[in-house]
Every structure is written in structure tokens, then in C-alpha cells.
Design a protein around this motif. Structure first.
Motif, PDB file in Angstrom:
ATOM      1  N   VAL A 137      10.266 104.741  29.190  1.00  0.00           N
ATOM      2  CA  VAL A 137       9.085 104.288  28.454  1.00  0.00           C
ATOM      3  C   VAL A 137       7.977 105.308  28.680  1.00  0.00           C
ATOM      4  CG1 VAL A 137       9.632 101.822  28.581  1.00  0.00           C
ATOM      5  CG2 VAL A 137       8.260 102.862  30.381  1.00  0.00           C
ATOM      6  N   GLU A 138       7.132 105.455  27.693  1.00  0.00           N
ATOM      7  CA  GLU A 138       5.983 106.349  27.836  1.00  0.00           C
ATOM      8  C   GLU A 138       4.893 105.641  28.629  1.00  0.00           C
ATOM      9  OE1 GLU A 138       5.155 109.574  27.071  1.00  0.00           O
ATOM     10  OE2 GLU A 138       7.294 109.772  26.672  1.00  0.00           O
ATOM     11  N   VAL A 139       4.364 106.327  29.601  1.00  0.00           N
ATOM     12  CA  VAL A 139       3.232 105.806  30.362  1.00  0.00           C
ATOM     13  C   VAL A 139       2.158 106.888  30.393  1.00  0.00           C
ATOM     14  CG1 VAL A 139       4.450 104.130  31.793  1.00  0.00           C
ATOM     15  CG2 VAL A 139       4.335 106.486  32.535  1.00  0.00           C
ATOM     16  N   PRO A 140       0.907 106.482  30.196  1.00  0.00           N
ATOM     17  CA  PRO A 140      -0.163 107.477  30.216  1.00  0.00           C
ATOM     18  C   PRO A 140      -0.462 107.940  31.639  1.00  0.00           C
ATOM     19  CG  PRO A 140      -1.064 105.278  29.879  1.00  0.00           C
ATOM     20  CD  PRO A 140       0.429 105.137  29.903  1.00  0.00           C
ATOM     21  N   VAL A 141      -0.365 109.236  31.856  1.00  0.00           N
ATOM     22  CA  VAL A 141      -0.697 109.825  33.148  1.00  0.00           C
ATOM     23  C   VAL A 141      -1.874 110.763  32.912  1.00  0.00           C
ATOM     24  CG1 VAL A 141       0.087 111.281  35.046  1.00  0.00           C
ATOM     25  CG2 VAL A 141       1.664 109.631  34.000  1.00  0.00           C
ATOM     26  N   LYS A 142      -3.024 110.387  33.437  1.00  0.00           N
ATOM     27  CA  LYS A 142      -4.231 111.193  33.220  1.00  0.00           C
ATOM     28  C   LYS A 142      -4.270 112.409  34.137  1.00  0.00           C
ATOM     29  CE  LYS A 142      -9.138 110.925  32.421  1.00  0.00           C
ATOM     30  NZ  LYS A 142     -10.290 110.073  32.202  1.00  0.00           N
ATOM     31  N   TYR A 143      -3.819 112.242  35.371  1.00  0.00           N
ATOM     32  CA  TYR A 143      -3.847 113.330  36.350  1.00  0.00           C
ATOM     33  C   TYR A 143      -2.431 113.566  36.857  1.00  0.00           C
ATOM     34  CZ  TYR A 143      -8.693 111.918  36.078  1.00  0.00           C
ATOM     35  OH  TYR A 143      -9.932 111.574  35.607  1.00  0.00           O
ATOM     36  N   MET A 144      -1.862 114.705  36.470  1.00  0.00           N
ATOM     37  CA  MET A 144      -0.467 115.007  36.774  1.00  0.00           C
ATOM     38  C   MET A 144      -0.376 116.140  37.783  1.00  0.00           C
ATOM     39  SD  MET A 144       2.739 114.820  36.523  1.00  0.00           S
ATOM     40  CE  MET A 144       2.595 113.420  35.478  1.00  0.00           C
ATOM     41  N   GLY A 145       0.392 115.893  38.835  1.00  0.00           N
ATOM     42  CA  GLY A 145       0.638 116.939  39.815  1.00  0.00           C
ATOM     43  C   GLY A 145       1.637 117.952  39.289  1.00  0.00           C
ATOM     44  N   PHE A 146       2.901 117.551  39.252  1.00  0.00           N
ATOM     45  CA  PHE A 146       3.968 118.456  38.839  1.00  0.00           C
ATOM     46  C   PHE A 146       5.012 117.697  38.024  1.00  0.00           C
ATOM     47  CE2 PHE A 146       2.623 119.744  43.157  1.00  0.00           C
ATOM     48  CZ  PHE A 146       2.238 121.060  42.944  1.00  0.00           C
ATOM     49  N   ASP A 147       5.547 118.352  37.006  1.00  0.00           N
ATOM     50  CA  ASP A 147       6.747 117.855  36.332  1.00  0.00           C
ATOM     51  C   ASP A 147       7.943 118.455  37.058  1.00  0.00           C
ATOM     52  OD1 ASP A 147       5.988 116.122  34.161  1.00  0.00           O
ATOM     53  OD2 ASP A 147       5.136 117.873  33.165  1.00  0.00           O
ATOM     54  N   ILE A 148       8.968 117.630  37.231  1.00  0.00           N
ATOM     55  CA  ILE A 148      10.153 118.082  37.968  1.00  0.00           C
ATOM     56  C   ILE A 148      11.419 117.710  37.200  1.00  0.00           C
ATOM     57  CG2 ILE A 148       9.064 117.985  40.242  1.00  0.00           C
ATOM     58  CD1 ILE A 148      10.509 115.256  40.646  1.00  0.00           C
ATOM     59  N   PRO A 149      12.521 118.394  37.505  1.00  0.00           N
ATOM     60  CA  PRO A 149      13.801 118.034  36.877  1.00  0.00           C
ATOM     61  C   PRO A 149      14.370 116.756  37.495  1.00  0.00           C
ATOM     62  CG  PRO A 149      14.111 119.831  38.433  1.00  0.00           C
ATOM     63  CD  PRO A 149      12.622 119.563  38.374  1.00  0.00           C
ATOM     64  N   MET A 150      15.490 116.334  36.988  1.00  0.00           N
ATOM     65  CA  MET A 150      16.147 115.105  37.444  1.00  0.00           C
ATOM     66  C   MET A 150      16.917 115.358  38.740  1.00  0.00           C
ATOM     67  SD  MET A 150      15.296 112.684  35.430  1.00  0.00           S
ATOM     68  CE  MET A 150      16.468 111.426  35.903  1.00  0.00           C
ATOM     69  N   VAL A 151      16.159 115.549  39.815  1.00  0.00           N
ATOM     70  CA  VAL A 151      16.745 115.710  41.145  1.00  0.00           C
ATOM     71  C   VAL A 151      16.072 114.716  42.072  1.00  0.00           C
ATOM     72  CG1 VAL A 151      17.348 118.144  40.808  1.00  0.00           C
ATOM     73  CG2 VAL A 151      15.117 117.548  41.787  1.00  0.00           C
ATOM     74  N   PHE A 152      16.695 114.455  43.213  1.00  0.00           N
ATOM     75  CA  PHE A 152      16.111 113.513  44.163  1.00  0.00           C
ATOM     76  C   PHE A 152      15.182 114.270  45.100  1.00  0.00           C
ATOM     77  CE2 PHE A 152      15.648 110.535  47.602  1.00  0.00           C
ATOM     78  CZ  PHE A 152      15.479 109.352  46.901  1.00  0.00           C
ATOM     79  N   ILE A 153      13.908 113.861  45.117  1.00  0.00           N
ATOM     80  CA  ILE A 153      12.863 114.571  45.855  1.00  0.00           C
ATOM     81  C   ILE A 153      12.499 113.819  47.129  1.00  0.00           C
ATOM     82  CG2 ILE A 153      10.470 115.386  45.760  1.00  0.00           C
ATOM     83  CD1 ILE A 153      12.259 116.974  43.936  1.00  0.00           C
ATOM     84  N   ILE A 154      12.311 114.597  48.191  1.00  0.00           N
ATOM     85  CA  ILE A 154      11.882 114.051  49.482  1.00  0.00           C
ATOM     86  C   ILE A 154      10.712 114.876  50.007  1.00  0.00           C
ATOM     87  CG2 ILE A 154      14.088 113.040  50.171  1.00  0.00           C
ATOM     88  CD1 ILE A 154      14.504 115.715  51.808  1.00  0.00           C
ATOM     89  N   GLY A 155      10.034 114.322  50.998  1.00  0.00           N
ATOM     90  CA  GLY A 155       8.940 115.026  51.656  1.00  0.00           C
ATOM     91  C   GLY A 155       7.592 114.625  51.100  1.00  0.00           C
ATOM     92  N   TYR A 156       6.533 114.991  51.814  1.00  0.00           N
ATOM     93  CA  TYR A 156       5.157 114.717  51.413  1.00  0.00           C
ATOM     94  C   TYR A 156       4.982 113.234  51.056  1.00  0.00           C
ATOM     95  CZ  TYR A 156       0.515 115.862  49.578  1.00  0.00           C
ATOM     96  OH  TYR A 156      -0.844 115.936  49.361  1.00  0.00           O
ATOM     97  N   GLY A 157       5.594 112.375  51.864  1.00  0.00           N
ATOM     98  CA  GLY A 157       5.487 110.931  51.675  1.00  0.00           C
ATOM     99  C   GLY A 157       6.675 110.299  50.975  1.00  0.00           C
TER     100      GLY A 157
END
Length: 180
Positions: A137-157
Motif C-alpha cells: 500500500v502507498e503510505v505518505p513518507v514526508k522525511y525519508m532516510g534511505f530507500d533499500i532493496p528487499m534484504v533483511f536489515i539489522i543494526g542502528y536499532g
């Protein structure tokens, strides 16, 4: 190696500072800004972000919610449970949801609908990471850090089964670590 660095500590710090400057500019006329951190994943991002926001004429307050849609899985289950709700009213206030990652968009969409019914003056989002390819679903994101690929991300919380949150960088957890 079981993980690969995607964004370094320095890259994250620079981007969070940029977001803080944007938020400072956009909310300079706000009377009451409430940052709503979504636990647990957003706590590091929110901590750094709030220290990058400089609004001397605004009451800036912090609230937290805990919403579960993962468990010990690597993708959102689609079942959203509110584990901890806000402790104060957001009616008439400017609200900025602080989220660690948007995978499908389902959790954030549900949360925005829920909070919008509480009559804030404004409701926006700051998201550290977004998987555009995974959005259902589309969700409005006003402040975006980074776009990433479909991988599982860890770290920084961000974690996998409550591990890796303490890493100062964002990394990809390789499949051999969670696919058995």
C-alpha cells in the motif's frame, strides 16, 4: 560473513542531520510537536533525530508506541497488534511518527489511520528505511532516510529476533543466518 554493511555510521549520521534540518525548517511555526517513536526499532533513529531538531519556540515532546507485526520473522505478518499506546492526547498537535522501516506499508498505514482519528493538527512520518519494492500500500513518507532493496536489515536499532540492535551501522543479515 553473516552481515554486510549497507550504510556506515557516518552516512547515517549525515542523513539524520539533514532530516533534522528539514524538520526544523518545516515545523518552525509549530506550537506543539509530538514525535511518536515506534518501538523498539526506531529508538536509536529517534534519539539521534530529536537531537538534530532545533525548535526553541516549540514545545517538542516525545511519545512512544509499540506495534507488533513481525515476531521472530523476517517479513511483516500483516497482523498488527498495538502493544503499547500513547500516554497523552495528540489532539490539536503536530504529530511526527518516527518509524525505523517500511516494508509493506501496512503497519504505517494502519497507524496513520488510528492516529488521524485522534484529531492531530497535522500528521506526518519520518522513516529511516523504505523497501519500495515491497510496498503493498502507498503510505505518505514526508522525511525519508534511505530507500533499500528487499534484504533483511539489522543494526542502528533494527533487529533479528532481538539481536543486532546495538550495531552502529545498518547492515544486511545474510539468509544463512535466518533460513534454516
Amino acid at each position: 560473513m553473516s552481515r554486510e554493511v549497507i550504510f556506515t555510521e557516518k552516512e547515517i549520521k549525515e542523513r539524520v542531520s539533514e532530516l533534522g534540518r528539514q524538520i526544523t525548517q518545516d515545523y518552525k511555526d509549530s506550537k506543539n510537536l509530538v514525535l511518536v517513536g515506534i518501538l523498539k526499532g526506531s529508538f536509536v533513529f529517534m534519539s539521534d533525530l530529536v537531537r538534530s531538531i532545533h525548535l526553541p519556540n516549540t514545545n517538542v515532546s516525545l511519545e512512544f508506541m509499540s506495534i507488533s507485526s513481525y515476531g521472530a520473522e523476517t517479513s511483516s505478518s500483516g497482523v498488527i497488534r498495538i502493544m503499547m499506546d500513547l500516554r497523552t492526547s495528540i489532539e490539536g498537535k503536530d504529530v511526527l511518527i518516527i518509524e525505523d522501516i517500511v516494508d509493506s506499508g501496512l503497519t504505517l498505514k494502519h497507524l496513520m489511520e488510528l492516529l488521524n482519528h485522534r484529531n492531530p493538527n497535522s500528521l506526518h512520518t519520518a522513516v529511516l528505511l523504505r523497501k519500495k519494492e515491497g510496498l503493498k500500500v502507498e503510505v505518505p513518507v514526508k522525511y525519508m532516510g534511505f530507500d533499500i532493496p528487499m534484504v533483511f536489515i539489522i543494526g542502528y536499532g533494527l533487529d533479528f529476533a532481538e539481536n543486532y540492535r546495538e550495531l552502529p551501522y545498518l547492515g544486511e543479515l545474510k539468509e544463512e543466518c535466518y533460513k534454516k
